[in-house]
Design an enzyme around this catalytic site. Structure first.
Site, PDB file in Angstrom:
ATOM      1  CB  SER A  88      -0.952  -0.005   1.198  1.00  0.00           C
ATOM      2  OG  SER A  88      -0.243  -0.127   2.413  1.00  0.00           O
ATOM      3  CD1 TRP A  89       5.266   3.959   3.365  1.00  0.00           C
ATOM      4  CD2 TRP A  89       3.496   5.154   2.721  1.00  0.00           C
ATOM      5  NE1 TRP A  89       5.510   5.275   3.674  1.00  0.00           N
ATOM      6  CE2 TRP A  89       4.432   6.024   3.292  1.00  0.00           C
ATOM      7  CE3 TRP A  89       2.306   5.687   2.234  1.00  0.00           C
ATOM      8  CZ2 TRP A  89       4.233   7.403   3.400  1.00  0.00           C
ATOM      9  CZ3 TRP A  89       2.091   7.052   2.329  1.00  0.00           C
ATOM     10  CH2 TRP A  89       3.042   7.896   2.904  1.00  0.00           C
ATOM     11  CE  LYS A 142       4.955   4.367  13.234  1.00  0.00           C
ATOM     12  NZ  LYS A 142       3.894   3.792  12.366  1.00  0.00           N
ATOM     13  CG  ASN A 195       1.707  -1.649  13.839  1.00  0.00           C
ATOM     14  OD1 ASN A 195       2.412  -2.621  14.027  1.00  0.00           O
ATOM     15  ND2 ASN A 195       1.946  -0.791  12.855  1.00  0.00           N
ATOM     16  CG  ASP A 207       4.526   7.720  12.384  1.00  0.00           C
ATOM     17  OD1 ASP A 207       3.386   7.463  11.975  1.00  0.00           O
ATOM     18  OD2 ASP A 207       5.546   7.191  11.902  1.00  0.00           O
ATOM     19  CB  ALA A 246      -1.160   3.974   2.057  1.00  0.00           C
TER      20      ALA A 246
END
Length: 349
Positions: free
Chosen positions: A11-12, A196, A261, A249, A145
């Site tokens: 996706s990214w 994160k 996540n 983030d 994304a």
């Protein structure tokens, strides 16, 4: 026209490649799946990762790494952390054949390598010799994304020790809905980006257990303190963790259903088992792998990270979720004033 190679058709990677095409660059997207590559080239979609989005027809994809790299000005890595080293080795083999090429290397992968505890830029710098490339640049910050593909407002950090390379990357990406800020604290940007994801799993768990906003705020704030302490112990600037690649983030990853996540943690909180969750996700959940690295790093650096450690126990030792919550809440009282100081193992959180 600038040619940019994007490695990774998830996706990214797909969205960043599409953005660069929008900005007028010639982009070749490399992926491993023949059907996926064919879909991008003929239907201008990547439905597995972006089911509701249409890509720009000028975006081309290939499974041929040599063709992807030929004549490129920059190579953007957007493959999962566990694949970074092997892909970097393959890239180095190709660049050795054309030593005059010397592209700028960019990474948008967020994680830490298991066993070595290495940051992504460290892996790439080790595997791709300096004489084969220009600077190594890290692209990171609050970015889903699913929103970037819709031209939603997004601001990120671009970090490098090589200032001209960072400035160049900033220039090729920026437009009226995608803005970059430069930073020379590569360590801080990468540590924040990786850790994160671990805290976001915790945020999902808290939600899955039906705890409220107070608990979520506490977890994010104290999670940021852990991220900062670890970063400082590795040589990072503590101010970096108040920026886009740290706090920014963390917020987006801990509060959005777009976050894999967070979704993995939420499913854990609802009682599902990790193998089942990962199988259903069908995409990398970086925080699961990073939790193990964070555990190893906390031991190696002698840093106490109680939230990250509890998440590690849940993921790798099948610890009871509510017991871990109680254990954290019953820790000895501590002052909040020294958030940034690396706290040694044995000191209370």
């Amino acid at each position: 026209m600038t040619k940019i190679t994007v490695l990774g058709s998830g996706s990214w990677g797909t969205v960043l490649a599409n953005l660069l095409v929008e900005n007028g660059h010639h982009v070749l997207l490399w992926g491993r799946g023949e059907k996926e590559v064919q879909e991008i080239n003929t239907q201008h979609t990547n439905r597995h990762y972006l089911p509701e989005s249409t890509l720009r027809p000028q975006l081309k994809a290939t499974t041929d790494l040599q063709a992807a790299i030929a004549g490129t000005d920059a190579i953007l890595f957007v493959v999962p952390t566990k694949a970074i080293r092997s892909v970097a080795q393959q890239v180095a083999q190709q660049l050795t054949k054309v030593p005059e090429l010397k592209p700028i290397i960019i990474t948008a992968t967020k994680g830490l390598e298991q066993h070595t505890n290495a940051r992504i830029s460290e892996i790439i710098s080790h595997e791709i010799a300096a004489n084969l490339r220009q600077g190594v640049v890290v692209l990171s910050g609050p970015s889903h994304a699913e929103e970037v593909i819709k031209d939603d407002i997004t601001t990120l950090t671009v970090a490098s020790k090589d200032v001209p390379s960072a400035n160049w990357v900033q220039k090729i990406f920026m437009n009226d809905h995608f803005r970059l800020y430069t930073n020379n604290d590569v360590t801080g940007v990468e540590v924040g980006a990786a850790l994160k994801n671990v805290i976001a799993i915790g945020a999902g768990i808290v939600h899955g257990l039906d705890y409220g906003d107070n608990a979520k705020a506490a977890l994010m704030t104290r999670g940021l303190a852990e991220m900062t302490r670890m970063g400082v112990s590795l040589g990072a600037d503590p101010l970096t963790f108040s920026g886009l690649s740290g706090l920014g983030d963390l917020i987006v990853t801990c509060t959005s259903v777009h976050s894999r996540n967070w979704r993995a943690g939420n499913a854990l909180g609802q009682g599902r088992k990790l193998p089942e969750i990962l199988a259903d996700m069908g995409m990398a959940v970086e925080g699961v792998y990073t939790a193990k690295t964070a555990h190893d790093l906390s031991i190696a650096q002698n840093i106490d990270m109680p939230i990250s450690e509890s998440i590690y126990k849940v993921l790798y030792e099948d610890a009871d979720l509510k017991t871990e919550v109680i254990n954290i809440m019953k820790r000895k009282g501590q002052s909040e004033n020294e958030l940034m100081r690396p706290r040694l193992s044995g000191e209370s959180e």
